[in-house]
Design a protein around this motif. Structure first.
Motif, mmCIF file in Angstrom:
data_model
loop_
_atom_site.group_PDB
_atom_site.id
_atom_site.type_symbol
_atom_site.label_atom_id
_atom_site.label_comp_id
_atom_site.label_asym_id
_atom_site.label_seq_id
_atom_site.Cartn_x
_atom_site.Cartn_y
_atom_site.Cartn_z
ATOM 1 N N LEU A 190 64.887 84.737 124.566
ATOM 2 C CA LEU A 190 65.089 86.094 124.037
ATOM 3 C C LEU A 190 66.525 86.319 123.565
ATOM 4 O O LEU A 190 66.776 87.129 122.683
ATOM 5 C CB LEU A 190 64.704 87.137 125.089
ATOM 6 N N ARG A 191 67.451 85.586 124.151
ATOM 7 C CA ARG A 191 68.836 85.706 123.686
ATOM 8 C C ARG A 191 68.950 85.145 122.269
ATOM 9 O O ARG A 191 69.665 85.682 121.433
ATOM 10 C CB ARG A 191 69.746 84.889 124.610
ATOM 11 N N TRP A 192 68.238 84.087 122.022
ATOM 12 C CA TRP A 192 68.232 83.478 120.687
ATOM 13 C C TRP A 192 67.524 84.367 119.688
ATOM 14 O O TRP A 192 67.925 84.484 118.546
ATOM 15 C CB TRP A 192 67.501 82.127 120.749
ATOM 16 N N PHE A 193 66.412 84.941 120.149
ATOM 17 C CA PHE A 193 65.603 85.767 119.237
ATOM 18 C C PHE A 193 65.638 87.219 119.732
ATOM 19 O O PHE A 193 64.608 87.804 120.072
ATOM 20 C CB PHE A 193 64.163 85.241 119.184
ATOM 21 N N SER A 194 66.853 87.782 119.750
ATOM 22 C CA SER A 194 67.035 89.088 120.403
ATOM 23 C C SER A 194 66.248 90.206 119.696
ATOM 24 O O SER A 194 65.935 91.230 120.304
ATOM 25 C CB SER A 194 68.508 89.450 120.495
ATOM 26 N N PHE A 195 65.918 90.008 118.405
ATOM 27 C CA PHE A 195 65.149 91.042 117.699
ATOM 28 C C PHE A 195 63.770 91.248 118.332
ATOM 29 O O PHE A 195 63.112 92.256 118.106
ATOM 30 C CB PHE A 195 64.992 90.683 116.208
ATOM 31 N N LEU A 196 63.345 90.273 119.172
ATOM 32 C CA LEU A 196 62.022 90.398 119.801
ATOM 33 C C LEU A 196 62.010 91.389 120.975
ATOM 34 O O LEU A 196 60.968 91.920 121.336
ATOM 35 C CB LEU A 196 61.543 89.035 120.315
#
Ligand SMILES: Cc1cc2nc3c(=O)[nH]c(=O)nc-3n(C[C@H](O)[C@H](O)[C@H](O)COP(=O)(O)OP(=O)(O)OC[C@H]3O[C@@H](n4cnc5c(N)ncnc54)[C@H](O)[C@@H]3O)c2cc1C
Length: 374
Positions: A353-359
């Motif tokens: 989620l840190r990588w894909f924080s928009f999620l």
């Protein structure tokens, strides 16, 4: 007692908001609550802003009573990995002690009759409901709305299915004074559970955690459990250690169940936790309670005005609308809680989620609704 249209059993958020809504439309309501107001309840006390338009319509503005605006979210894992995000809709922090009490006052102002008693039975004959109470009252009404929370004597009385299954969860809550951002709600995981943290109207911090009994029973008391398990999460240790308790001892409840329930039981329209409970991790049980009471109230008004012709039609319509409004949220909530309960998986999810924080806001949206329409 004058003739009653609707008896509401339970004066938590679901019961109070539906009693206020119905009485605003001229429905004669009797609300029966077993406890006096005000009273503390085990709850994270973070309320999603989705309910604000409806609360305002009912005549209640939480910010008149000091509720805190909350717009940020922080999540940490048991091994101290963290992520922060803006909340898509945001919410507010208000203690149940204050919120239930203020809604109770509003209900009284709206001519809701309030009785402090415990309902012990509900029966139906010739299309009239009849309820019995602990203090031997026998009262009749056209409809009964069940808003008696997550676990009640009436669930046992009606042998509701979830009562036959073991519920391993227990919840603990305490208010403390100390340092914590007013705008933030934090969810700190530990092995076997998670703890919500946010500020309430009087500046106190509400600390509320839920854990399973298996994780808890190895320790002799709450203090040792906190010391040995919760405090492995540094964010929890920091706040617990540097704050002063405002209660003599924490409040605790057990046997919290997330099993599926029916939105209509024994011909009663069920609201709030009585109809189904979402994992507190999602921070939206109160939102669901309030939304379900709007749904129930609107349909009940249609029934009393004979726009809905029969009680069977009313029960059917409520079941369909309830499922449409909440089935997806409940499933999403259960799945998210299940994934974060896996101690090996939670830190990996967090890195993802840190990588894909928009999620993150998308995931939050899955367990919340759009602002309520009035
Ligand atoms: C640990 C924990 C943390 C949570 N954190 C959050 C959070 O941060 N945000 C959020 O939105 N939700 C949260 N929730 C969920 C939230 O607390 C509930 O969804 C909400 O309280 C439901 O409201 P309700 O009116 O259905 O039930 P309740 O508030 O429980 O009200 C039910 C009422 O019925 C009364 N009653 C029961 N039986 C009878 C009877 N026979 N006769 C008369 N009265 C009766 C009870 O005394 C009670 O007052 C949390 C829940 C838990 C367990």
């Amino acid at each position: 007692m004058p003739e009653i249209d609707v008896i509401v059993i339970g004066g938590g958020l679901a019961g109070l908001t539906s009693a206020i809504h119905l009485s605003k439309e001229g429905v004669r309501v009797l609300l029966i609550e077993k406890n006096d107001y005000p009273k503390h309840k085990v709850c994270g006390e973070y309320v999603s802003n989705e309910v604000l338009p409806y609360l305002n319509y009912l005549g209640f503005n939480p910010f008149d009573f000091g509720a805190k605006h909350i717009s940020e979210f922080e999540l940490t894992t048991h091994n101290n990995k963290s992520i922060s995000a803006k909340l898509p809709l945001g919410g507010f922090g208000m203690s149940r002690y204050e919120m239930d009490f203020q809604l109770y006052q509003l209900a009284l102002k709206n001519n809701v009759e309030v009785l402090c008693d415990t309902v012990t039975n509900v029966s139906i004959k010739n299309d009239m409901f009849r309820i019995a109470t602990k203090s031997n009252k026998d009262i009749q009404a056209k409809l009964v709305l069940g808003a008696f929370g997550k676990r009640s004597n009436l669930d046992a009385k009606f042998q509701r299915k979830f009562m036959t299954k073991k519920s391993p969860y227990l919840g603990v809550k305490i208010h403390v004074s100390g340092q914590f951002s007013e705008e933030k709600v934090a969810l700190h995981n530990f092995k076997g559970g998670y703890c919500g943290m946010s500020k309430v109207e009087n500046g106190n911090i509400n600390l509320c955690y839920i854990t399973n009994y298996e994780a808890f029973k190895k320790y002799k008391d709450i203090e040792t459990f906190q010391e040995e398990v919760l405090f492995k999460n540094m964010a929890l240790k920091e706040v617990f250690k540097n704050s002063k308790p405002k209660f003599e001892k924490p409040l605790a409840i057990s046997q919290i169940s997330f099993e599926t329930k029916k939105p209509v039981e024994n011909h009663m329209i069920m609201c709030g936790d009585s109809a189904g409970m979402i994992h507190p991790l999602c921070g939206n049980g109160m939102g669901m309670a309030i939304r379900s009471s709007q749904l129930a109230s609107q349909l009940i008004i249609d029934y009393l005005k004979e726009k809905i012709k029969t009680r069977e039609e009313l029960e059917k319509a409520y079941t369909i609308h309830w499922k449409k409004a909440f089935n997806f949220r409940l499933k999403a909530g259960h799945t998210i809680a299940y994934l974060f309960r896996q101690d090996w998986l939670a830190p990996k999810l967090l890195v993802f989620l840190r990588w894909f924080s928009f999620l993150v806001p998308q995931i939050i949206k899955m367990t919340h609704g759009k602002p309520m329409k009035v």
